[in-house]
Design a protein around this motif. Structure first.
Motif, mmCIF file in Angstrom:
data_model
loop_
_atom_site.group_PDB
_atom_site.id
_atom_site.type_symbol
_atom_site.label_atom_id
_atom_site.label_comp_id
_atom_site.label_asym_id
_atom_site.label_seq_id
_atom_site.Cartn_x
_atom_site.Cartn_y
_atom_site.Cartn_z
ATOM 1 N N ARG A 59 -0.968 -0.770 -10.566
ATOM 2 C CA ARG A 59 0.485 -0.271 -10.712
ATOM 3 C C ARG A 59 1.044 -1.775 -10.905
ATOM 4 O O ARG A 59 2.070 -2.059 -10.306
ATOM 5 N N MET A 102 -0.966 -7.626 -5.878
ATOM 6 C CA MET A 102 -1.584 -6.426 -5.144
ATOM 7 C C MET A 102 -1.118 -5.183 -5.868
ATOM 8 O O MET A 102 -1.980 -4.300 -6.045
ATOM 9 N N HIS A 116 0.755 -1.210 0.044
ATOM 10 C CA HIS A 116 0.004 0.019 -0.035
ATOM 11 C C HIS A 116 0.993 1.453 -0.030
ATOM 12 O O HIS A 116 0.645 2.256 -0.663
ATOM 13 N N VAL A 160 2.660 1.790 -3.458
ATOM 14 C CA VAL A 160 1.468 2.452 -4.262
ATOM 15 C C VAL A 160 1.308 3.697 -4.085
ATOM 16 O O VAL A 160 1.245 4.622 -5.159
ATOM 17 N N ASN A 187 -3.558 -5.129 -8.868
ATOM 18 C CA ASN A 187 -5.024 -4.789 -8.372
ATOM 19 C C ASN A 187 -4.849 -3.353 -7.972
ATOM 20 O O ASN A 187 -6.310 -2.714 -7.956
ATOM 21 N N ALA A 188 -3.889 -2.821 -7.610
ATOM 22 C CA ALA A 188 -3.834 -1.276 -7.319
ATOM 23 C C ALA A 188 -3.621 -0.444 -8.515
ATOM 24 O O ALA A 188 -3.518 0.765 -8.312
ATOM 25 N N ASP A 226 1.982 6.403 -6.500
ATOM 26 C CA ASP A 226 0.647 7.550 -7.165
ATOM 27 C C ASP A 226 0.920 8.896 -6.967
ATOM 28 O O ASP A 226 0.426 9.889 -7.748
#
Length: 74
Positions: A35, A29, A2, A5, A32-33, A9
């Motif tokens: 990235r 993950m 997280h 990401v 899915n985000a 971002d």
């Protein structure tokens, strides 16, 4: 993942650091985000049961890869 990401971002260079055990999950993950190309540095597994000198050796060996993933050099 997280945090990496969020940093990516925000327009900054980000590298997620995971052990081999979690590489597939980390890539899933990241994808899915949104990235899928997030840089991921994969360390050997396990680290927590290795003697300190071995962990330090892994860190020294992986340092150039970490710098390269960030786009830096020693």
């Amino acid at each position: 993942m997280h945090d990496a990401v969020v940093v990516a971002d925000g327009g900054r260079t980000a590298v997620a650091v995971v052990t081999e055990e979690f590489e597939e999950l980390a890539r899933t993950m990241a994808a899915n985000a949104g990235r899928p190309g997030l840089r991921i540095l994969v360390l050997p597994y396990p680290l927590d049961t290795r003697p300190e000198d071995e962990v330090r050796a892994v860190a020294r060996a992986m340092w150039p890869d970490a710098l390269a993933a960030l786009g830096a050099t020693e």
